[in-house]
Write an enzyme that holds these catalytic residues in place. Structure first.
Site, PDB file in Angstrom:
ATOM      1  N   TRP A  65       5.821  55.007  47.337  1.00 53.90           N
ATOM      2  CA  TRP A  65       5.322  54.840  48.654  1.00 53.90           C
ATOM      3  C   TRP A  65       6.019  54.823  49.892  1.00 53.90           C
ATOM      4  CZ3 TRP A  65       1.949  54.725  44.576  1.00 53.90           C
ATOM      5  CH2 TRP A  65       0.630  54.668  44.928  1.00 53.90           C
ATOM      6  N   GLU A  79       0.698  60.338  49.466  1.00 57.98           N
ATOM      7  CA  GLU A  79       0.016  60.740  50.615  1.00 57.98           C
ATOM      8  C   GLU A  79       0.660  61.339  51.634  1.00 57.98           C
ATOM      9  OE1 GLU A  79      -2.872  57.847  51.215  1.00 57.98           O
ATOM     10  OE2 GLU A  79      -3.838  58.312  49.503  1.00 57.98           O
ATOM     11  N   ARG A  97     -14.845  57.003  50.058  1.00 53.65           N
ATOM     12  CA  ARG A  97     -14.513  58.271  50.633  1.00 53.65           C
ATOM     13  C   ARG A  97     -14.448  59.312  49.348  1.00 53.65           C
ATOM     14  NH1 ARG A  97      -8.943  55.751  50.211  1.00 53.65           N
ATOM     15  NH2 ARG A  97      -9.373  54.403  52.066  1.00 53.65           N
ATOM     16  N   GLU A 146      -5.480  59.737  42.590  1.00 51.37           N
ATOM     17  CA  GLU A 146      -5.994  58.504  42.919  1.00 51.37           C
ATOM     18  C   GLU A 146      -7.395  58.523  43.619  1.00 51.37           C
ATOM     19  OE1 GLU A 146      -3.849  56.057  46.059  1.00 51.37           O
ATOM     20  OE2 GLU A 146      -5.559  55.756  46.889  1.00 51.37           O
TER      21      GLU A 146
HETATM   22  C1  147 Z   1      -4.855  55.315  49.931  1.00 51.68           C
HETATM   23  C2  147 Z   1      -3.532  54.592  49.410  1.00 51.68           C
HETATM   24  O1  147 Z   1      -2.900  55.732  48.701  1.00 51.68           O
HETATM   25  C3  147 Z   1      -3.740  53.379  48.347  1.00 51.68           C
HETATM   26  O2  147 Z   1      -2.221  52.871  48.420  1.00 51.68           O
HETATM   27  C4  147 Z   1      -4.489  52.649  48.889  1.00 51.68           C
HETATM   28  O3  147 Z   1      -4.025  52.249  50.268  1.00 51.68           O
HETATM   29  C5  147 Z   1      -5.838  53.223  49.112  1.00 51.68           C
HETATM   30  C6  147 Z   1      -7.058  52.135  49.815  1.00 51.68           C
HETATM   31  O4  147 Z   1      -8.270  52.987  49.927  1.00 51.68           O
HETATM   32  O5  147 Z   1      -5.630  54.347  49.998  1.00 51.68           O
HETATM   33  O6  147 Z   1      -4.552  55.884  51.049  1.00 51.68           O
HETATM   34  C7  147 Z   1      -5.554  56.354  51.786  1.00 51.68           C
HETATM   35  C8  147 Z   1      -5.713  56.005  53.352  1.00 51.68           C
HETATM   36  C9  147 Z   1      -6.392  56.649  53.777  1.00 51.68           C
HETATM   37  C10 147 Z   1      -7.218  57.727  53.247  1.00 51.68           C
HETATM   38  C11 147 Z   1      -7.252  57.941  52.021  1.00 51.68           C
HETATM   39  C12 147 Z   1      -6.500  57.379  51.234  1.00 51.68           C
HETATM   40  N1  147 Z   1      -8.350  58.315  54.169  1.00 51.68           N
HETATM   41  O7  147 Z   1      -8.493  57.974  55.519  1.00 51.68           O
HETATM   42  O8  147 Z   1      -8.945  59.427  53.785  1.00 51.68           O
END
Ligand code: 147
Length: 657
Positions: free
Chosen positions: A120, A167, A369, A243
């Site tokens: 991360w 991400e 989501r 994920e």
């Molecule tokens: C993801 C992360 O990869 C995870 O570590 C964890 O934080 C997870 C929680 O739901 O979310 O990060 C995202 C943050 C925002 C979005 C998608 C994934 N988004 O807004 O679409």
């Protein structure tokens, strides 16, 4: 492709491998990242083993086939920071944190479980303090390979899959460099999954650049909403939802998981789906509370909750392995006429068959989501026609779940085997159901009795003498910086050290604050006494420390926290009472004249009751004042006023009733 063959409108679905198989199944997994397993480690042994069995032990519960973990970077990654294995260029330590432990516990229970690592954030030196880890691709590759080497050489773990940067956009040069350096380091069997990012556009780069394409085993995207792209299919690569989920482990969360596990293959040809989180094992009140396959956030009571997603997972995992293959669309995989889907999988020798059917309605299966477009679904009668070699199957074991809000609710119930007559199986499917028909085994649903829930134990005292060195302190949950138990050699023998001395390559905004913070207790606390001993007599030490109550922000918003922050700068002979973690708003300040300041260990105490705050330093009262802001609840915590070393010991918390 559905053929209606009878007037009673019973749709018939052929299940057949005569014309070949579909894609190879890569497995269903859980993701431990963002400090999501923080509180699991110090559960009582009995409950901890029960929980780990529910997650990993075949035929107990979720029987997970992939464990994905964070490669800690001393950076905030959702619900806390996770420790790096290389705090600076010359530092290597493969004992920190809890992911090594978790991977070993998983492997003990299922030697075939696949392991997948992904960073991360990173310690600041990765990328030479530029905040861009791709600055030096070879250095980044060596950092990641060092982690893979530590897994193998120190922890006896073989890593199966490695990711890029969670991400964040991939860097083509880095991915190629990583592949080359993996091969040069005898890690040819470690496969790259790219890029743990959103959308399938990486497919264009794979098609354009064969060297980049060859470096990558499979495409992993986040929260794909069960769909893929034509381009992604054209690459011929395995496609993963690397994920997904991040939903509550309640009825609708279970429905979400059931829907995406099937539809990620039916709609998106994805052969692996991985849940963030593996288990919701962080404090209530932190971000994404409860978003795991199950919840275990009370190590002090041993209480845990085996939730719907565990049993939804079992519908597939107890009756397949990662060696299996899906059948082709139209001959064992597809949509049902009145809504819902089915997938079929066969064993490598084609002697075993598992069919998983889900009829999740829209409202019972919404995930966090992306948004889920409306669709209709109703009860229906279906007929599966087993053809060719599969026509020899004479009965199916049956497992059944009903995700309803009434008494018909049930998870992973064993039903009588269904005989297969002339290759034909008929079922009446209701709404919000999951069915497994399988030749493998009846499956098993473990039963345990977790102890009842209890509040955080008070008064609380930790001298950190019982925590294994290099581990994170029990219950103390780092949000900025990195806190680990170290041996100091002189009494007090073990202490907690804040070890970050440079900003990390951040994954989220919390790390933009050049301070550290570790929280503990309950987000509901208002009136508390806290005391801690600290020592700043270290090279690279922080310039000050703080003790805080009513901390109202955590995770990626930790840098914006308000509360009551008692700040001590021993060498500046100065103290402050701030209402914010950044120290922008000062409520009270003064000099430490008339108070003894020791070179090594000093004791600081903060009491907050209603509108009153009292501060004591080395047994001398600094102040007792009235606060003007109304008493809001929040965690208690300790931290440093700069990134620099600081030792803490004898944390004592007492609730004022
Ligand atoms: C993801 C992360 O990869 C995870 O570590 C964890 O934080 C997870 C929680 O739901 O979310 O990060 C995202 C943050 C925002 C979005 C998608 C994934 N988004 O807004 O679409």
């Amino acid at each position: 492709f559905t053929c209606l063959t009878s007037v009673s409108a019973q749709a018939v679905y052929p299940v057949d491998i005569t014309n070949g198989l579909g894609r190879r199944f890569d497995g269903i997994g859980g993701l431990s990242a963002g400090a999501s397993s923080k509180l699991l480690v110090n559960y009582p042994q009995k409950q901890r083993d029960e929980i780990l069995d529910y997650l990993f032990k075949p035929n107990v519960g979720a029987s997970l086939q992939i464990l994905k973990v964070e490669i800690g970077g001393d950076a905030q990654s959702t619900d806390g920071t996770e420790a790096t294995h290389m705090r600076n260029r010359n530092d290597v330590n493969y004992y920190r944190g809890y992911e090594w432990w978790l991977m070993k516990e998983a492997k003990k229970r299922n030697p075939n479980i696949k392991l997948y690592g992904l960073p991360w954030g990173f310690p600041g030196w990765v990328g030479n303090y530029t905040q861009n880890p791709y600055t030096d691709p070879s250095q980044l590759a060596e950092y990641v390979i060092s982690w893979i080497r530590g897994a193998r050489e120190v922890n006896d773990l073989n890593i199966d899959y490695i990711g890029i940067w969670n991400e964040r956009m991939y860097d083509i040069k880095y991915v190629k460099t990583l592949r080359k350096q993996l091969d040069m380091s005898n890690f040819t069997s470690v496969k790259i999954v790219a890029a743990d990012y959103f959308g399938w556009n990486i497919a264009f780069d794979i098609m354009k650049d064969p060297e980049f394409g060859d470096a990558i085993y499979g495409i992993g995207v986040h929260y794909p909403g069960t769909s893929t792209s034509v381009g992604a299919l054209q690459t011929g690569k395995p496609l993963w939802s690397s994920e997904d989920f991040s939903s509550l482990d309640d009825l609708v969360g279970g429905g979400c998981w059931a829907r995406i596990l099937n539809r990620n293959y039916v709609n998106g040809f994805m052969t692996s789906t991985i849940s963030w989180a593996l288990i919701a094992s962080w404090y209530e009140g932190l971000p994404y509370n409860g978003d795991g396959l199950m919840t275990a956030n009370e190590p002090w009571s041993g209480h845990y909750n085996v939730a719907t997603p565990i049993w939804v997972s079992a519908h597939t995992t107890q009756f397949t392995t990662t060696e299996w293959s899906y059948l082709q669309h139209g001959s064992g995989v597809g949509n049902l006429q009145y809504g819902g889907t089915f997938v079929s999988l066969v064993s490598p020798d084609q002697s075993q068959l598992t069919i998983v059917i889900e009829t999740m309605s829209h409202d019972t299966s919404v995930c966090i989501r992306p948004p889920l477009p409306a669709y209709n679904l109703s009860s229906q009668s279906v007929q599966f026609n087993l053809k060719g070699k599969l026509g020899n199957i004479d009965q199916f074991y049956v497992r059944y779940s009903k995700l309803s809000r009434d008494q018909t609710f049930q998870m992973f119930t064993r039903k009588d085997p269904i005989p297969v007559i002339n290759g034909i199986v008929r079922l009446n499917l209701g709404v919000d159901e999951v069915w497994t028909l399988t030749t493998v085994s009846p499956g098993n649903k473990a039963v345990t009795t977790p102890p009842p829930s209890k509040p955080f134990p008070m008064p609380y005292h930790d001298d950190f003498e019982k925590t294994p060195v290099y581990s994170e302190p029990n219950n103390l949950s780092p949000q900025i910086g990195s806190f680990e138990v170290v041996q100091t050699g002189s009494p007090p023998n073990q202490v907690v050290r804040q070890t970050s001395i440079q900003p990390s390559v951040e994954w989220c905004a919390a790390d933009s604050l050049p301070r550290s913070l570790a929280i503990i207790g309950s987000y509901r606390w208002i009136n508390v006494n806290i005391s801690v001993r600290f020592n700043l007599d270290l090279s690279d030490s922080a310039n000050g420390i703080f003790l805080a109550a009513r901390i109202n922000e955590t995770g990626c918003d930790s840098h914006k926290a308000f509360g009551v922050f008692l700040v001590i700068y021993p060498t500046l002979n100065h103290y402050l009472l701030n209402s914010d973690i950044a120290g922008l708003d000062t409520v009270q300040y003064g000099n430490l004249t008339n108070v003894p300041i020791y070179k090594e260990w000093n004791t600081v105490r903060l009491s907050v009751t209603g509108y009153e705050a009292t501060a004591v330093f080395n047994n001398i009262m600094l102040f007792s004042i009235s606060l003007t802001t109304s008493p809001e609840p929040g965690f208690v915590g300790v931290g440093t006023t700069s990134l620099g070393l600081a030792d803490f010991d004898d944390l004592i918390i007492d609730q004022i009733t």
